[in-house]
Motif scaffolding. Structure first.
Motif, PDB file in Angstrom:
ATOM      1  N   ALA A  66       0.819  -1.207   0.000  1.00 48.31           N
ATOM      2  CA  ALA A  66       0.000   0.000   0.000  1.00 48.31           C
ATOM      3  C   ALA A  66       0.857   1.263   0.000  1.00 48.31           C
ATOM      4  O   ALA A  66       0.549   2.239  -0.690  1.00 48.31           O
ATOM      5  CB  ALA A  66      -0.945  -0.003   1.206  1.00 48.31           C
ATOM      6  N   ASN A  67       1.935   1.249   0.781  1.00 52.93           N
ATOM      7  CA  ASN A  67       2.817   2.423   0.871  1.00 52.93           C
ATOM      8  C   ASN A  67       4.186   1.941   1.324  1.00 52.93           C
ATOM      9  O   ASN A  67       4.368   1.580   2.489  1.00 52.93           O
ATOM     10  CB  ASN A  67       2.244   3.448   1.856  1.00 52.93           C
ATOM     11  CG  ASN A  67       2.961   4.788   1.762  1.00 52.93           C
ATOM     12  OD1 ASN A  67       4.102   4.868   1.319  1.00 52.93           O
ATOM     13  ND2 ASN A  67       2.289   5.845   2.181  1.00 52.93           N
ATOM     14  N   PRO A  68       5.194   1.922   0.450  1.00 45.42           N
ATOM     15  CA  PRO A  68       6.516   1.388   0.823  1.00 45.42           C
ATOM     16  C   PRO A  68       7.214   2.182   1.923  1.00 45.42           C
ATOM     17  O   PRO A  68       8.096   1.648   2.599  1.00 45.42           O
ATOM     18  CB  PRO A  68       7.308   1.453  -0.493  1.00 45.42           C
ATOM     19  CG  PRO A  68       6.275   1.510  -1.569  1.00 45.42           C
ATOM     20  CD  PRO A  68       5.122   2.255  -0.981  1.00 45.42           C
ATOM     21  N   THR A  69       6.854   3.440   2.126  1.00 43.56           N
ATOM     22  CA  THR A  69       7.540   4.256   3.129  1.00 43.56           C
ATOM     23  C   THR A  69       7.052   3.985   4.553  1.00 43.56           C
ATOM     24  O   THR A  69       7.616   4.526   5.511  1.00 43.56           O
ATOM     25  CB  THR A  69       7.333   5.745   2.816  1.00 43.56           C
ATOM     26  OG1 THR A  69       5.927   6.055   2.878  1.00 43.56           O
ATOM     27  CG2 THR A  69       7.852   6.073   1.425  1.00 43.56           C
ATOM     28  N   ILE A  70       6.027   3.171   4.710  1.00 43.56           N
ATOM     29  CA  ILE A  70       5.463   2.952   6.044  1.00 43.56           C
ATOM     30  C   ILE A  70       6.377   2.094   6.905  1.00 43.56           C
ATOM     31  O   ILE A  70       6.386   2.219   8.126  1.00 43.56           O
ATOM     32  CB  ILE A  70       4.064   2.306   5.915  1.00 43.56           C
ATOM     33  CG1 ILE A  70       3.115   3.285   5.228  1.00 43.56           C
ATOM     34  CG2 ILE A  70       3.503   1.910   7.256  1.00 43.56           C
ATOM     35  CD1 ILE A  70       1.706   2.787   5.092  1.00 43.56           C
ATOM     36  N   ARG A  71       7.176   1.224   6.300  1.00 44.74           N
ATOM     37  CA  ARG A  71       8.094   0.398   7.080  1.00 44.74           C
ATOM     38  C   ARG A  71       9.052   1.258   7.900  1.00 44.74           C
ATOM     39  O   ARG A  71       9.412   0.908   9.025  1.00 44.74           O
ATOM     40  CB  ARG A  71       8.882  -0.540   6.160  1.00 44.74           C
ATOM     41  CG  ARG A  71       8.145  -1.829   5.825  1.00 44.74           C
ATOM     42  CD  ARG A  71       9.056  -2.789   5.113  1.00 44.74           C
ATOM     43  NE  ARG A  71       8.431  -4.078   4.899  1.00 44.74           N
ATOM     44  CZ  ARG A  71       8.509  -5.090   5.750  1.00 44.74           C
ATOM     45  NH1 ARG A  71       9.148  -4.935   6.886  1.00 44.74           N
ATOM     46  NH2 ARG A  71       7.919  -6.244   5.481  1.00 44.74           N
ATOM     47  N   GLU A  72       9.467   2.392   7.348  1.00 43.52           N
ATOM     48  CA  GLU A  72      10.345   3.287   8.101  1.00 43.52           C
ATOM     49  C   GLU A  72       9.618   3.866   9.310  1.00 43.52           C
ATOM     50  O   GLU A  72      10.209   4.034  10.387  1.00 43.52           O
ATOM     51  CB  GLU A  72      10.837   4.417   7.187  1.00 43.52           C
ATOM     52  CG  GLU A  72      11.640   3.926   5.982  1.00 43.52           C
ATOM     53  CD  GLU A  72      12.051   5.067   5.069  1.00 43.52           C
ATOM     54  OE1 GLU A  72      11.721   6.226   5.413  1.00 43.52           O
ATOM     55  OE2 GLU A  72      12.699   4.798   4.039  1.00 43.52           O
ATOM     56  N   CYS A  73       8.330   4.154   9.147  1.00 41.54           N
ATOM     57  CA  CYS A  73       7.546   4.672  10.266  1.00 41.54           C
ATOM     58  C   CYS A  73       7.407   3.629  11.363  1.00 41.54           C
ATOM     59  O   CYS A  73       7.509   3.942  12.554  1.00 41.54           O
ATOM     60  CB  CYS A  73       6.171   5.124   9.774  1.00 41.54           C
ATOM     61  SG  CYS A  73       5.111   5.827  11.054  1.00 41.54           S
ATOM     62  N   LEU A  74       7.203   2.376  10.982  1.00 37.89           N
ATOM     63  CA  LEU A  74       7.107   1.311  11.974  1.00 37.89           C
ATOM     64  C   LEU A  74       8.448   1.056  12.645  1.00 37.89           C
ATOM     65  O   LEU A  74       8.494   0.707  13.831  1.00 37.89           O
ATOM     66  CB  LEU A  74       6.596   0.029  11.310  1.00 37.89           C
ATOM     67  CG  LEU A  74       5.148   0.050  10.816  1.00 37.89           C
ATOM     68  CD1 LEU A  74       4.832  -1.247  10.085  1.00 37.89           C
ATOM     69  CD2 LEU A  74       4.187   0.248  11.964  1.00 37.89           C
ATOM     70  N   ALA A  75       9.545   1.244  11.910  1.00 37.57           N
ATOM     71  CA  ALA A  75      10.867   1.064  12.507  1.00 37.57           C
ATOM     72  C   ALA A  75      11.155   2.144  13.546  1.00 37.57           C
ATOM     73  O   ALA A  75      11.847   1.898  14.539  1.00 37.57           O
ATOM     74  CB  ALA A  75      11.943   1.066  11.424  1.00 37.57           C
TER      75      ALA A  75
END
Length: 307
Positions: A66-75
């Motif tokens: 859905a949004n590849p940049t969200i993994r950084e937010c979860l990290a």
């Protein structure tokens, strides 16, 4: 716990190795503001409530699609043991990832929440005193080797939910479970298939013996403030507060996305006479003649045959 910078610094300095969890309800509120739409909100809760690795991986893959940049937010949130159920410490017999108990505690305080701090602490002491004494008296007749009645009730509910599951024995204590509502019902179905009692697999922390130990001590009552002994210290006075315009607010300020607490609905139906406008306590046998006359009646026109 909340993700306040001051709390984070204090915990890192004083208890660097202690386990901690974040309230996913507050995390989801921040998440919802940053990533609009119900899809991202649902995917976050799917990852937060994942109880094993396969579900977590599927949820993370859906989030990344859905949004590849969200993994950084979860990290940036931190270790997964702080927000997703899959990585929680199994030695802590609690899988809650929300702070609903804090909301319950605030509701228990009642009107003491808006009083000065000393009166607030006195209200907390009184509520705790009554609760511990009541639960101690309630558990006096319980047998130590048994489990608490609420735990037995929940296990029976899981047994009922596991009826839709199908267990297939694969040997050495392993089972393949098909269908079912949750992983708990899967585990219960496997236990029942092996001709064992599911209550035996509950933790000792839920036993009557542990419950009695938790409420064994009591808080003694204290006399009124006027009967307290005199101290040599100066009295504690409330701070100087400038009164604002209008009536002081008592209700908790809710967030914009939360439903505001409103008044009770005016449409009340009596359970005795089945009429609207009053309840059973104020019922006088139905509507009066004046009220019945004021009610609007709609008469349906009778159908006539065409000549």
């Amino acid at each position: 716990m909340g993700r306040r910078p001051g709390i984070e610094i204090a915990l890192n300095e004083l208890w660097p190795t202690v386990g901690r969890r974040y309230c996913c309800k507050h995390l989801s509120a921040n998440w919802k503001k940053k990533y609009l739409g119900p899809l991202m909100y649902a995917l976050f809760w799917r990852a937060a409530n994942a109880t094993f690795l396969f579900k977590l991986k599927k949820a993370m893959e859906a989030i990344e699609d859905a949004n590849p940049t969200i993994r950084e937010c979860l990290a940036d949130i931190g270790d997964q043991s702080r927000w997703t159920k899959y990585a929680f410490d199994p030695n802590v017999c609690c899988d809650e990832n929300k702070t609903n108990f804090v909301e319950s505690f605030n509701a228990t305080l009642g009107v003491d929440r808006c009083k000065p701090v000393l009166t607030l602490l006195e209200g907390i002491r009184r509520v705790t005193m009554v609760r511990m004494a009541t639960r101690k008296e309630k558990s006096e007749n319980w047998i130590d080797i048994d489990f608490c009645p609420n735990i037995v009730k929940r296990v029976k509910s899981l047994i009922s939910d596991s009826r839709t599951c199908k267990a297939f024995n694969s040997g050495d204590g392993f089972y393949e479970i098909k269908d079912g509502k949750s992983t708990l019902s899967h585990a219960v179905r496997a236990i029942l298939h092996s001709s064992q009692d599911p209550i035996r697999f509950c933790s000792d922390w839920y036993s009557c013996k542990m419950y009695k130990q938790a409420y064994a001590s009591t808080i003694r009552s204290i006399p009124d403030l006027e009967h307290w002994p005199e101290m040599q210290f100066p009295p504690i006075k409330p701070p100087m507060v400038k009164r604002a315009i209008g009536r002081p607010a008592k209700n908790r300020k809710r967030e914009a996305d939360k439903e505001q607490k409103g008044k009770r609905s005016k449409t009340v139906k009596c359970s005795r006479c089945k009429e609207f406008g009053h309840n059973v306590k104020t019922c006088k046998g139905g509507l009066t003649a004046k009220q019945k006359k004021g009610k609007k009646t709609i008469s349906m026109p009778s159908s006539s045959k065409a000549s």
